[in-house]
Write a protein that holds these residues in place. Structure first.
Motif, PDB file in Angstrom:
ATOM      1  N   GLY A 199      29.241  21.037  18.432  1.00 37.18           N
ATOM      2  CA  GLY A 199      28.715  22.129  17.615  1.00 37.18           C
ATOM      3  C   GLY A 199      29.271  22.143  16.209  1.00 37.18           C
ATOM      4  N   ASP A 200      30.494  21.626  16.022  1.00 38.44           N
ATOM      5  CA  ASP A 200      31.062  21.548  14.674  1.00 38.44           C
ATOM      6  C   ASP A 200      30.268  20.578  13.807  1.00 38.44           C
ATOM      7  OD1 ASP A 200      33.322  23.304  15.120  1.00 38.44           O
ATOM      8  OD2 ASP A 200      34.186  21.700  16.328  1.00 38.44           O
ATOM      9  N   VAL A 201      29.833  19.473  14.419  1.00 39.47           N
ATOM     10  CA  VAL A 201      29.034  18.475  13.699  1.00 39.47           C
ATOM     11  C   VAL A 201      27.685  19.065  13.326  1.00 39.47           C
ATOM     12  CG1 VAL A 201      27.933  16.211  13.880  1.00 39.47           C
ATOM     13  CG2 VAL A 201      30.213  16.574  14.859  1.00 39.47           C
ATOM     14  N   SER A 202      27.019  19.680  14.297  1.00 37.62           N
ATOM     15  CA  SER A 202      25.701  20.264  14.050  1.00 37.62           C
ATOM     16  C   SER A 202      25.778  21.408  13.048  1.00 37.62           C
ATOM     17  CB  SER A 202      25.102  20.759  15.367  1.00 37.62           C
ATOM     18  OG  SER A 202      24.871  19.690  16.260  1.00 37.62           O
ATOM     19  N   CYS A 203      26.813  22.233  13.184  1.00 36.02           N
ATOM     20  CA  CYS A 203      26.974  23.365  12.268  1.00 36.02           C
ATOM     21  C   CYS A 203      27.181  22.886  10.837  1.00 36.02           C
ATOM     22  CB  CYS A 203      28.150  24.224  12.713  1.00 36.02           C
ATOM     23  SG  CYS A 203      28.421  25.702  11.708  1.00 36.02           S
ATOM     24  N   ALA A 204      27.905  21.784  10.668  1.00 36.64           N
ATOM     25  CA  ALA A 204      28.133  21.243   9.317  1.00 36.64           C
ATOM     26  C   ALA A 204      26.811  20.847   8.659  1.00 36.64           C
ATOM     27  CB  ALA A 204      29.071  20.044   9.400  1.00 36.64           C
ATOM     28  N   VAL A 205      25.922  20.235   9.442  1.00 35.73           N
ATOM     29  CA  VAL A 205      24.593  19.878   8.915  1.00 35.73           C
ATOM     30  C   VAL A 205      23.835  21.139   8.521  1.00 35.73           C
ATOM     31  CG1 VAL A 205      22.361  18.835   9.452  1.00 35.73           C
ATOM     32  CG2 VAL A 205      24.468  17.745  10.253  1.00 35.73           C
ATOM     33  N   GLY A 206      23.791  22.097   9.434  1.00 31.53           N
ATOM     34  CA  GLY A 206      23.035  23.317   9.167  1.00 31.53           C
ATOM     35  C   GLY A 206      23.565  24.109   7.990  1.00 31.53           C
ATOM     36  N   ASP A 207      24.880  24.155   7.837  1.00 31.92           N
ATOM     37  CA  ASP A 207      25.469  24.905   6.718  1.00 31.92           C
ATOM     38  C   ASP A 207      25.035  24.326   5.377  1.00 31.92           C
ATOM     39  OD1 ASP A 207      26.744  26.697   8.351  1.00 31.92           O
ATOM     40  OD2 ASP A 207      28.740  25.781   8.177  1.00 31.92           O
ATOM     41  N   VAL A 208      24.994  22.997   5.274  1.00 30.99           N
ATOM     42  CA  VAL A 208      24.564  22.385   4.016  1.00 30.99           C
ATOM     43  C   VAL A 208      23.089  22.680   3.761  1.00 30.99           C
ATOM     44  CG1 VAL A 208      24.210  20.208   2.788  1.00 30.99           C
ATOM     45  CG2 VAL A 208      26.315  20.576   4.086  1.00 30.99           C
ATOM     46  N   ASN A 266      20.511  19.315  14.390  1.00 31.95           N
ATOM     47  CA  ASN A 266      20.839  19.495  12.972  1.00 31.95           C
ATOM     48  C   ASN A 266      21.228  20.928  12.626  1.00 31.95           C
ATOM     49  OD1 ASN A 266      20.685  16.857  12.032  1.00 31.95           O
ATOM     50  ND2 ASN A 266      18.461  16.945  11.876  1.00 31.95           N
ATOM     51  N   ASP A 267      21.575  21.698  13.635  1.00 30.58           N
ATOM     52  CA  ASP A 267      22.205  22.996  13.447  1.00 30.58           C
ATOM     53  C   ASP A 267      22.848  23.374  14.774  1.00 30.58           C
ATOM     54  OD1 ASP A 267      23.069  25.231  12.123  1.00 30.58           O
ATOM     55  OD2 ASP A 267      21.181  26.332  12.274  1.00 30.58           O
ATOM     56  N   GLY A 268      23.884  24.166  14.719  1.00 30.37           N
ATOM     57  CA  GLY A 268      24.571  24.539  15.935  1.00 30.37           C
ATOM     58  C   GLY A 268      25.685  25.527  15.664  1.00 30.37           C
ATOM     59  N   LYS A 269      26.397  25.853  16.717  1.00 26.23           N
ATOM     60  CA  LYS A 269      27.470  26.844  16.641  1.00 26.23           C
ATOM     61  C   LYS A 269      28.817  26.138  16.637  1.00 26.23           C
ATOM     62  CE  LYS A 269      28.717  31.296  18.674  1.00 26.23           C
ATOM     63  NZ  LYS A 269      28.397  32.275  19.754  1.00 26.23           N
ATOM     64  N   ALA A 270      29.597  26.388  15.607  1.00 24.67           N
ATOM     65  CA  ALA A 270      30.915  25.757  15.509  1.00 24.67           C
ATOM     66  C   ALA A 270      31.796  26.136  16.700  1.00 24.67           C
ATOM     67  CB  ALA A 270      31.595  26.167  14.208  1.00 24.67           C
ATOM     68  N   HIS A 271      32.653  25.181  17.087  1.00 23.17           N
ATOM     69  CA  HIS A 271      33.621  25.370  18.176  1.00 23.17           C
ATOM     70  C   HIS A 271      32.968  25.460  19.548  1.00 23.17           C
ATOM     71  CE1 HIS A 271      36.050  26.114  14.694  1.00 23.17           C
ATOM     72  NE2 HIS A 271      35.540  27.312  14.489  1.00 23.17           N
ATOM     73  N   HIS A 272      31.713  25.060  19.646  1.00 19.60           N
ATOM     74  CA  HIS A 272      31.012  25.079  20.917  1.00 19.60           C
ATOM     75  C   HIS A 272      30.472  23.689  21.247  1.00 19.60           C
ATOM     76  CE1 HIS A 272      31.219  29.395  20.317  1.00 19.60           C
ATOM     77  NE2 HIS A 272      30.729  29.603  21.521  1.00 19.60           N
ATOM     78  N   GLY A 273      30.202  23.464  22.519  1.00 26.83           N
ATOM     79  CA  GLY A 273      29.576  22.216  22.939  1.00 26.83           C
ATOM     80  C   GLY A 273      30.577  21.169  23.387  1.00 26.83           C
ATOM     81  N   TYR A 274      30.066  19.979  23.544  1.00 32.14           N
ATOM     82  CA  TYR A 274      30.838  18.846  24.061  1.00 32.14           C
ATOM     83  C   TYR A 274      32.054  18.561  23.174  1.00 32.14           C
ATOM     84  CZ  TYR A 274      31.834  14.007  25.465  1.00 32.14           C
ATOM     85  OH  TYR A 274      32.435  12.858  25.893  1.00 32.14           O
ATOM     86  N   GLU A 282      24.494  14.972   1.633  1.00 33.99           N
ATOM     87  CA  GLU A 282      25.666  15.841   1.714  1.00 33.99           C
ATOM     88  C   GLU A 282      25.838  16.391   3.120  1.00 33.99           C
ATOM     89  OE1 GLU A 282      25.653  18.870  -1.260  1.00 33.99           O
ATOM     90  OE2 GLU A 282      25.817  17.448  -2.926  1.00 33.99           O
ATOM     91  N   ALA A 283      24.729  16.696   3.784  1.00 36.29           N
ATOM     92  CA  ALA A 283      24.809  17.184   5.167  1.00 36.29           C
ATOM     93  C   ALA A 283      25.365  16.107   6.080  1.00 36.29           C
ATOM     94  CB  ALA A 283      23.425  17.628   5.639  1.00 36.29           C
ATOM     95  N   LEU A 284      24.951  14.859   5.852  1.00 36.85           N
ATOM     96  CA  LEU A 284      25.466  13.751   6.652  1.00 36.85           C
ATOM     97  C   LEU A 284      26.960  13.573   6.424  1.00 36.85           C
ATOM     98  CD1 LEU A 284      25.038  11.353   8.534  1.00 36.85           C
ATOM     99  CD2 LEU A 284      24.281  10.007   6.564  1.00 36.85           C
ATOM    100  N   ALA A 285      27.387  13.620   5.183  1.00 38.83           N
ATOM    101  CA  ALA A 285      28.814  13.469   4.869  1.00 38.83           C
ATOM    102  C   ALA A 285      29.635  14.595   5.491  1.00 38.83           C
ATOM    103  CB  ALA A 285      29.016  13.438   3.355  1.00 38.83           C
ATOM    104  N   ALA A 286      29.127  15.824   5.432  1.00 36.09           N
ATOM    105  CA  ALA A 286      29.839  16.965   6.007  1.00 36.09           C
ATOM    106  C   ALA A 286      29.946  16.829   7.525  1.00 36.09           C
ATOM    107  CB  ALA A 286      29.136  18.269   5.635  1.00 36.09           C
ATOM    108  N   ALA A 287      28.870  16.357   8.144  1.00 33.20           N
ATOM    109  CA  ALA A 287      28.872  16.187   9.595  1.00 33.20           C
ATOM    110  C   ALA A 287      29.859  15.109  10.022  1.00 33.20           C
ATOM    111  CB  ALA A 287      27.467  15.847  10.079  1.00 33.20           C
ATOM    112  N   ILE A 288      29.906  14.020   9.251  1.00 30.47           N
ATOM    113  CA  ILE A 288      30.863  12.950   9.569  1.00 30.47           C
ATOM    114  C   ILE A 288      32.295  13.464   9.430  1.00 30.47           C
ATOM    115  CG2 ILE A 288      31.729  10.696   8.840  1.00 30.47           C
ATOM    116  CD1 ILE A 288      28.809  10.011   8.053  1.00 30.47           C
ATOM    117  N   ASP A 289      32.551  14.257   8.401  1.00 27.92           N
ATOM    118  CA  ASP A 289      33.888  14.837   8.225  1.00 27.92           C
ATOM    119  C   ASP A 289      34.274  15.717   9.416  1.00 27.92           C
ATOM    120  OD1 ASP A 289      34.332  13.612   5.802  1.00 27.92           O
ATOM    121  OD2 ASP A 289      33.749  15.345   4.591  1.00 27.92           O
ATOM    122  N   ALA A 290      33.267  16.373  10.011  1.00 30.45           N
ATOM    123  CA  ALA A 290      33.527  17.267  11.150  1.00 30.45           C
ATOM    124  C   ALA A 290      33.659  16.511  12.468  1.00 30.45           C
ATOM    125  CB  ALA A 290      32.410  18.303  11.258  1.00 30.45           C
ATOM    126  N   ALA A 291      33.310  15.228  12.464  1.00 32.96           N
ATOM    127  CA  ALA A 291      33.304  14.434  13.697  1.00 32.96           C
ATOM    128  C   ALA A 291      34.692  13.890  14.002  1.00 32.96           C
ATOM    129  CB  ALA A 291      32.279  13.303  13.588  1.00 32.96           C
TER     130      ALA A 291
END
Length: 259
Positions: A152-161, A190-198, A136-145
């Protein structure tokens, strides 16, 4: 340095993705109670040798996080091992939690993917829950990509799950850029801050790989092989991974499996 692929280069990466996905699908189907980890490694070796233009990304790989060159074709992590598991003479038992991580280059382009599953019929619900969390974390991260979002949106999606399941998160090892080499920029924690980073751009190809342990975020390197990473408290781990390409029309899963 972060490299962006052209649409034609992404097309050229698809055969590697299909090849890796097909091998993992076959391995999951054939792995039973009594299957030896060395049989799994040999199966991958024979598949690579039979495919023109295919090369292992693992054999003779010697990064600074391992001890000496890796001498096998796939990573096989069992139970309390979660990453970089070295295949050895071990017959899988009913209820073992097995993670398979595979990276192969085809015609100079790499694909990297991982799956986890329980062997046999003795399936602990807690093991299945852990595996489901990584998926589920992988699916959420892909959706955020999505192009225009941030790493950070990708990493945050993993961490949130992971947090929703109550699992701790280790940031030492995570996803990475993929191209002509297996491990490139950027690092994908596998965790991060949404709306931040590359800022994600079309042509970026990354491997996203959520992995979690049941009750700890601490790992150690098995001194017996100098590679296998295990949980510090003996709790089990699971790992899921896909290689994806960012495009104007959303992410493409290059290692999607037909299951």
């Amino acid at each position: 340095m972060i490299e962006l692929k052209t649409p034609s280069e992404i097309e050229a990466m698809k055969p590697a993705g299909r090849f890796v996905a097909g091998i993992l699908t076959d391995l999951k189907a054939m792995t039973k109670v009594g299957t030896n980890l060395l049989e799994i490694d040999d199966f991958v070796r024979r598949r690579i040798e039979s495919r023109k233009g295919a090369e292992s990304c693992y054999v003779d790989y010697a990064p600074d996080f391992g001890t000496g060159p890796f001498a096998h074709y796939i990573c096989t992590s069992v139970n309390d091992a979660v990453l970089h598991g070295v295949p050895y003479d071990y017959a899988l038992k009913d209820g073992d939690l097995l993670s398979l991580d595979l990276a192969i280059s085809v015609d100079g382009w790499v694909a990297d993917s991982a799956i986890s599953f329980v062997v046999g019929e003795k399936k602990d619900p807690e093991d299945l829950r852990l595996i489901k969390c990584t998926e589920e974390a992988l699916a959420a991260a892909i959706d955020a990509a999505q192009s225009g979002n941030r790493l950070g949106d990708v990493s945050c999606a993993v961490g949130d799950v992971a947090r929703s399941y109550g699992y701790p998160i280790n940031l030492e090892f995570g996803g990475h850029g993929v191209g002509h080499i297996m491990h490139g920029d950027p690092h994908v924690p596998n965790d991060g801050k949404a709306h931040h980073g590359y800022k994600l751009r079309p042509g970026l190809v990354i491997a996203i790989e959520p992995w979690f342990l049941k009750t700890t975020d601490e790992i150690y390197q098995d001194p017996k092989d100098g590679w296998t990473l295990k949980s510090s408290d003996g709790s089990r781990g699971a790992h899921s991974e896909h290689t994806i390409a960012i495009t104007d029309n959303g992410p493409i899963i290059l290692t999607a499996r037909d299951e």
